[in-house]
Design a protein around this motif. Structure first.
Motif, PDB file in Angstrom:
ATOM      1  N   MET A 245     -28.493  53.301 -37.352  1.00 37.42           N
ATOM      2  CA  MET A 245     -28.244  51.877 -37.476  1.00 37.42           C
ATOM      3  C   MET A 245     -29.313  51.280 -38.387  1.00 37.42           C
ATOM      4  SD  MET A 245     -27.538  49.165 -34.414  1.00 37.42           S
ATOM      5  CE  MET A 245     -25.984  49.814 -33.910  1.00 37.42           C
ATOM      6  N   SER A 246     -28.913  50.334 -39.203  1.00 33.99           N
ATOM      7  CA  SER A 246     -29.835  49.751 -40.176  1.00 33.99           C
ATOM      8  C   SER A 246     -30.822  48.787 -39.512  1.00 33.99           C
ATOM      9  CB  SER A 246     -29.045  49.015 -41.256  1.00 33.99           C
ATOM     10  OG  SER A 246     -28.483  47.827 -40.727  1.00 33.99           O
ATOM     11  N   PHE A 247     -31.933  48.594 -40.199  1.00 35.09           N
ATOM     12  CA  PHE A 247     -32.936  47.647 -39.698  1.00 35.09           C
ATOM     13  C   PHE A 247     -32.328  46.262 -39.538  1.00 35.09           C
ATOM     14  CE2 PHE A 247     -36.250  50.427 -41.853  1.00 35.09           C
ATOM     15  CZ  PHE A 247     -36.713  50.954 -40.669  1.00 35.09           C
ATOM     16  N   LEU A 248     -31.547  45.842 -40.526  1.00 37.17           N
ATOM     17  CA  LEU A 248     -30.957  44.504 -40.480  1.00 37.17           C
ATOM     18  C   LEU A 248     -30.022  44.359 -39.288  1.00 37.17           C
ATOM     19  CD1 LEU A 248     -30.550  41.717 -41.626  1.00 37.17           C
ATOM     20  CD2 LEU A 248     -28.836  42.671 -43.185  1.00 37.17           C
ATOM     21  N   ARG A 249     -29.205  45.354 -39.067  1.00 37.81           N
ATOM     22  CA  ARG A 249     -28.262  45.280 -37.950  1.00 37.81           C
ATOM     23  C   ARG A 249     -28.995  45.223 -36.609  1.00 37.81           C
ATOM     24  NH1 ARG A 249     -22.641  48.427 -38.039  1.00 37.81           N
ATOM     25  NH2 ARG A 249     -21.544  46.699 -37.100  1.00 37.81           N
ATOM     26  N   LEU A 250     -30.022  46.037 -36.465  1.00 38.93           N
ATOM     27  CA  LEU A 250     -30.810  46.005 -35.233  1.00 38.93           C
ATOM     28  C   LEU A 250     -31.552  44.680 -35.093  1.00 38.93           C
ATOM     29  CD1 LEU A 250     -32.265  49.605 -35.097  1.00 38.93           C
ATOM     30  CD2 LEU A 250     -30.627  48.589 -33.529  1.00 38.93           C
ATOM     31  N   TYR A 251     -32.072  44.171 -36.191  1.00 42.87           N
ATOM     32  CA  TYR A 251     -32.775  42.885 -36.186  1.00 42.87           C
ATOM     33  C   TYR A 251     -31.849  41.777 -35.691  1.00 42.87           C
ATOM     34  CZ  TYR A 251     -35.395  38.905 -38.146  1.00 42.87           C
ATOM     35  OH  TYR A 251     -36.070  37.726 -38.325  1.00 42.87           O
ATOM     36  N   LEU A 252     -30.622  41.799 -36.140  1.00 41.24           N
ATOM     37  CA  LEU A 252     -29.647  40.799 -35.693  1.00 41.24           C
ATOM     38  C   LEU A 252     -29.241  41.049 -34.246  1.00 41.24           C
ATOM     39  CD1 LEU A 252     -27.470  40.700 -38.913  1.00 41.24           C
ATOM     40  CD2 LEU A 252     -29.075  38.944 -38.137  1.00 41.24           C
ATOM     41  N   LYS A 253     -29.086  42.306 -33.879  1.00 39.39           N
ATOM     42  CA  LYS A 253     -28.706  42.654 -32.500  1.00 39.39           C
ATOM     43  C   LYS A 253     -29.745  42.173 -31.496  1.00 39.39           C
ATOM     44  CE  LYS A 253     -27.796  46.641 -29.547  1.00 39.39           C
ATOM     45  NZ  LYS A 253     -27.694  48.111 -29.505  1.00 39.39           N
ATOM     46  N   TYR A 254     -31.021  42.325 -31.851  1.00 37.57           N
ATOM     47  CA  TYR A 254     -32.104  41.935 -30.956  1.00 37.57           C
ATOM     48  C   TYR A 254     -32.628  40.529 -31.254  1.00 37.57           C
ATOM     49  CZ  TYR A 254     -31.996  46.779 -29.519  1.00 37.57           C
ATOM     50  OH  TYR A 254     -31.586  47.995 -29.040  1.00 37.57           O
TER      51      TYR A 254
END
Length: 62
Positions: free
Chosen positions: A1-10
């Motif tokens: 999973m990309s950093f951006l996607r995780l950043y948005l998820k969290y």
């Protein structure tokens, strides 16, 4: 999973992304700065984040 996607998820938690990916938070901040520069978006408002979350969801469906 990309950093951006995780950043948005969290919900913008760099610390949580760092824990999830086993990467130092300075590396996460550096990568996010590059992403924000490319997007021309600082990801601070809900509307800005929502557009990218929606783009990820559409990509997943297609």
């Amino acid at each position: 999973m990309s950093f951006l996607r995780l950043y948005l998820k969290y919900d913008g938690s760099v610390q949580r992304v760092a824990q999830e990916t086993f990467v130092h938070r300075n590396t996460i901040n550096y990568q996010l700065a590059k992403i924000k520069k490319i997007l021309g978006n600082n990801l601070k408002t809900f509307e800005e984040r929502f557009k990218i979350i929606l783009a990820f969801e559409v990509r997943d469906v297609l």
